[in-house]
Every structure is written in C-alpha cells, then in structure tokens.
Design an enzyme around this catalytic site. Sequence first.
Site, PDB file in Angstrom:
ATOM      1  N   ASP A  69      16.842 -18.012   6.811  1.00 34.42           N
ATOM      2  CA  ASP A  69      18.046 -18.200   6.688  1.00 34.42           C
ATOM      3  C   ASP A  69      18.330 -19.132   7.323  1.00 34.42           C
ATOM      4  OD1 ASP A  69      18.608 -16.265   8.877  1.00 34.42           O
ATOM      5  OD2 ASP A  69      20.983 -16.508   8.298  1.00 34.42           O
ATOM      6  N   GLU A 134      20.827 -14.424  10.817  1.00 35.00           N
ATOM      7  CA  GLU A 134      20.874 -14.415  11.746  1.00 35.00           C
ATOM      8  C   GLU A 134      22.022 -15.721  12.274  1.00 35.00           C
ATOM      9  OE1 GLU A 134      19.532 -16.222  15.878  1.00 35.00           O
ATOM     10  OE2 GLU A 134      19.704 -17.473  13.642  1.00 35.00           O
TER      11      GLU A 134
END
Length: 376
Positions: A69, A134
């Site tokens: 991500d 994250e």
Amino acid sequence: MTDPTLLLTQQLVGLDSITPTDAGCQDLLIARLAALGFAIERMRHGEVDNFWARRGTAAPLLCFAGHTDVVPTGPRDQWHSQPFAPEIRDGQLYGRGAADMKASLAAFITAVEDFLGQHPEPAGSISFLITSDEEGPALDGTVRVVEALAARGETLDYCIVGEPTSAQVFGDTIKNGRRGSLSGKLTIHGVQGHIAYPHLARNPVHEAAPALAELAATVWDEGNTYFPPTTWQISNIHAGTGATNVIPGELVVQFNFRYSTASTAESLRDKVDAILDSHGLDYAIAWTLSGRPFLTEPGALSQALQTAIQAETGQLAELSTSGGTSDGRFIAAICPQVVEFGPLNATIHKLNECVAVADLPRLSAIYRRTLEHLLT
C-alpha cells in the site's frame, strides 16, 4: 536488456494501491514466488490483503517484509507525470510508491530469484511477509500475520524490512530499531460561563497552562547508546465555542510521545498523571499505544547487510533508530534480529516521489549478497 528489478518496480508502481487497497500488487509477487517453490498463505483481514510465503523448513529462516500500500497522491495536477503511470526522467523513476516501498519489494523478488538460481538448496529457509496496511491504521496487516505465526509457534531468525532508509546517499543508513509511539487525548474540565463574570466560571485553559508548560519542559529520559531522549509534543489544542464572550467549559489537548527503550509506555503515563495531579486538574486521558520501541543489537544480520552494502556501494552503512514507526515493531515480537534497509527516502510521501534507476539493481544485489552471507 532492461533490468528485471526496474521492470517489476514499474509494474508495481503502475497499480493504484492507495492504502488499504492492494490493487493486484500481491498477485504479481505471489506468482513469482510460487514459481520458485514457495508455499503461499493468503491472510485477508477486513479490507486488508496480506500474505505469508515460505520456502524450506530448515533454520535459519530469513524473512523479507514489506507493504504494497501507498499513501494518497495529493493534488494530481501538481505531479509532473501521473502518479500511477511510472515514468523515467533524468535517471529517476517517478510514481507514487516508487521509493516507499515498491522498489524494495521488486528487489526482494529479483534477489531471491538470483540467489536460488545459484543456490537451489540453501542452508536455511526464506520467507516473505507482505501487507497492504502499513500506511494506514496498521490494525489488520503485519500485526495479524505475526499473531497467526506466533499462535502456531513459528518464529523468524532474521528479518529485513524494505523501508527506504538511505538518508543522503544510497546505502548510508540501516535502521536497527525504532522509537515507540504513545499518543494521548487529554480533556481538562472547567466550568463554562460568561467572560464578564469569571468568578462564576472556571477556565480550563488558564488552569491547564502551568501543567502544559511543565510537561513541555520535562526531561523524560536521557536516551541511551542507540536512541535519542524521549520527546513529548502537542499536536493539537482546542477550547471554546468560537464566541469571544464565552469562557470554555473544557480544553482538549492531543499529544504524542516518541520514546526510547530508556522509558516504557507505563512509566510515561504515570509521569503525566503525576504532573497533572500536582496541578489539581479535573481531567481525563484517552491513551493510544501505536507501537513499543524495538532494538536489534549489532549482530549477524546487520553485519551481513553492512558487508553487502559496502561491496555494492562503497558505503559503510550507519546503524540508526531515527524516524517514525514501522512494521518492524510487530515483527520484533517473533524475531530477535529485525533491520530495515532500502533506497533514498528524500521524496517519500511527497509529490513526484521517485527512486534512482541506477540504485535498483544495486538494491537487489545487496539483498542477494545478504542471503549468501547468511544462508550458504
């Protein structure tokens, strides 16, 4: 021929994986790993895609960890090229996530491919722990995978997290730990009233000011060999209705500790309470512990990585614990040696994020050399 790490990085950057969306990044990685004989476990939690991949059963186990991500792009019209259309200009590959951390993910894969091509039966095992949570709340990502591994007694010997750690030149910094992050939302209660009749009210701003000054001036600890002293900072403060003639009824202060292993979350909470109590305040605090500090003392993993970096770049990488939090804080619960290493971090989270094209094959070679040091 075009460098394979560059090609894979371009593929990954081309996928719009704004947190917590993975957008197919993990499918690309899984396909490459499955072809190498890795056993794949997909671990989806809520909206978050994670996977655990392992090849081999023997110790030691070296894990490559990272995230697919990325943070939001910001104003797209201020990018010089589209953030999810990777473009090379002046030796740099531009795109959101290029440095943080799709270049490292690509280098992980090509390093393992090269290593296993030369050492099909290594003296140990290799694994991957990849998440798409994250850059977001980090509640359903790496921490969930670590919990699952711990529940079945699976531990790691070494872990490299591919965060962009290089500060001034590629290869100058390895993170061997991170500070903890402890936040608080402090509400100080007063009595609202008309500003012309202060004797009928109690102003929480006035009451809190000496306590906040003391908190700001407090030395929480002196740090230690690896960490700077703990810091306390106010991030937001609010009181009042917006009217100029109303004494506010409460004051809300948001603050954060970035703390070293010289303190604990519990000791910091106790000290804050003691200071506020000494000022006789009527207050409440909602605490949020984002992560405890972790530290990997210099050892086999950091030494192998330093040797590999020096061989490829000529840099003697410094061990550092600076910066924000990372998923290393979760992995440290099941792994005694966790370090982070990746490309330059100068443009991460910025408009026009980029990574040097020339650094991509060197990054892959560093990871491959580290594998050779530890698993042959």
